[in-house]
Design an enzyme around this catalytic site. Structure first.
Site, PDB file in Angstrom:
ATOM      1  N   TYR A 136      36.783 -29.508  10.103  1.00 35.26           N
ATOM      2  CA  TYR A 136      35.640 -30.289   9.639  1.00 35.26           C
ATOM      3  C   TYR A 136      34.903 -29.482   8.581  1.00 35.26           C
ATOM      4  O   TYR A 136      34.300 -28.454   8.873  1.00 35.26           O
ATOM      5  CB  TYR A 136      34.736 -30.591  10.831  1.00 35.26           C
ATOM      6  CG  TYR A 136      33.516 -31.445  10.556  1.00 35.26           C
ATOM      7  CD1 TYR A 136      33.231 -31.974   9.292  1.00 35.26           C
ATOM      8  CD2 TYR A 136      32.629 -31.747  11.575  1.00 35.26           C
ATOM      9  CE1 TYR A 136      32.115 -32.743   9.058  1.00 35.26           C
ATOM     10  CE2 TYR A 136      31.503 -32.525  11.367  1.00 35.26           C
ATOM     11  CZ  TYR A 136      31.249 -33.012  10.109  1.00 35.26           C
ATOM     12  OH  TYR A 136      30.130 -33.779   9.886  1.00 35.26           O
ATOM     13  N   LYS A 164      38.455 -33.280   7.934  1.00 33.78           N
ATOM     14  CA  LYS A 164      37.374 -34.233   7.678  1.00 33.78           C
ATOM     15  C   LYS A 164      36.565 -33.670   6.520  1.00 33.78           C
ATOM     16  O   LYS A 164      35.888 -32.648   6.653  1.00 33.78           O
ATOM     17  CB  LYS A 164      36.481 -34.424   8.913  1.00 33.78           C
ATOM     18  CG  LYS A 164      35.280 -35.332   8.642  1.00 33.78           C
ATOM     19  CD  LYS A 164      34.352 -35.458   9.828  1.00 33.78           C
ATOM     20  CE  LYS A 164      33.116 -36.285   9.448  1.00 33.78           C
ATOM     21  NZ  LYS A 164      32.166 -36.444  10.570  1.00 33.78           N
TER      22      LYS A 164
END
Length: 295
Positions: A136, A164
């Site tokens: 992330y 992400k």
């Protein structure tokens, strides 16, 4: 449904709290089932929208267990395992594995600004658990930027399967595809999801899919299939609301959007405060515009 757990629309789930700020576990499971029935492909509990930072260890573990229990077959559960240090992230990854999760969403260690070698060490530690890892990139909250160059190193770790991407720079998508071609790139921000999917993002971990999953499923489909004209028309209705996903008050705004859409959002735990009257009125206006979209 999707056969690759981190692809498609994986909702960064909000966590329903009662008026006394206790977790309403029954409502949470209802929400997971609602998302599965309305166009989403999976759910990420214990992300920032799930207010993981202010949960007890018992609450955080229970949320993962109940998400897995509520998820129908083929609906993925990819918990957030963000923590101050690698040891704690490893423990949450192990807990996710024991609960039956399909993978984890992992921030870099966020206790201080780790350098590249320390970031690689962190993901190598998580790799030992054996679950798929979605890295992330949130340089605003962690002060660590998972650049395409750094991601090319992380892509060499067996279980790091995707990123992400939340930098807000859509140019990153093609850079990552070029420098770390083994990684799936997922849109991490609602307010550039169309741009991200048009550039090849194969998933979306977002927020407003909590309140308008059918609209989100449609804009995702249009973007991933290159139906630009129709996508732009729909995006014009959705983006004013989506812009709240990258604001300081995104948790409060998205929970309010659930109320506007006829569901339950509920309060947030301190230190988050309720929206100002001005912001509340604007969120309602923006979400009502989005809800005018017909399907």
């Amino acid at each position: 449904m999707t056969t690759t757990p981190w692809r498609g629309i994986v909702v960064a789930a909000t966590l329903p709290l009662a008026a006394d700020l206790t977790v309403d576990y029954d409502r949470f499971q209802e929400h997971v089932r609602y998302l599965a029935d309305n166009g989403a492909h999976g759910v990420t509990p214990n992300g920032s929208l799930g207010e993981y930072q202010v949960l007890t260890a018992e609450e955080r573990a229970r949320v993962v267990e109940l998400a897995v229990e509520a998820a129908p077959k083929g609906f993925s559960v990819i918990p957030g395992v963000g923590a101050y240090g690698s040891a704690e992230s490893v423990r949450w990854t192990e807990q996710a594995q024991q609960a039956g999760a399909d993978g984890v969403l992992a921030l870099p260690p966020n206790s201080y600004r780790a350098n590249d070698d320390e970031v690689v060490d962190h993901y190598q530690a998580l790799d030992q658990v054996g679950l798929p890892i979605v890295a992330y990139n949130n340089p605003f909250d962690t002060r660590v930027d998972l650049t395409p160059e750094l991601l090319s190193r992380l892509a060499e770790i067996e279980n790091v399967v995707a990123v992400k991407e939340f930098s807000g720079d859509v140019r990153r998508i093609t850079q990552i595809q070029r420098q770390a071609p083994g990684l799936d790139v997922l849109s991490g921000a609602d307010d550039n999801v169309l741009e991200a999917t048009l550039m090849g993002a194969v998933g979306w971990i977002g927020g407003f899919s909590n309140s308008m999953p059918k609209a989100c499923a449609r804009i995702y489909e249009l973007g991933t299939t290159g139906q630009v004209a129709e996508a732009r028309e729909l995006y014009a209705l959705l983006q004013p609301a989506f812009l709240w996903d990258t604001k300081h008050t995104f948790v409060q705004a998205i929970k309010l959007s659930q109320e506007v859409a006829g569901g339950y959002g509920g309060p947030t735990r301190p230190p988050r405060r309720p929206l100002s009257d001005e912001d509340r009125a604007q969120v309602i206006k923006d979400v009502e515009l989005a809800l005018t979209a017909a399907f």
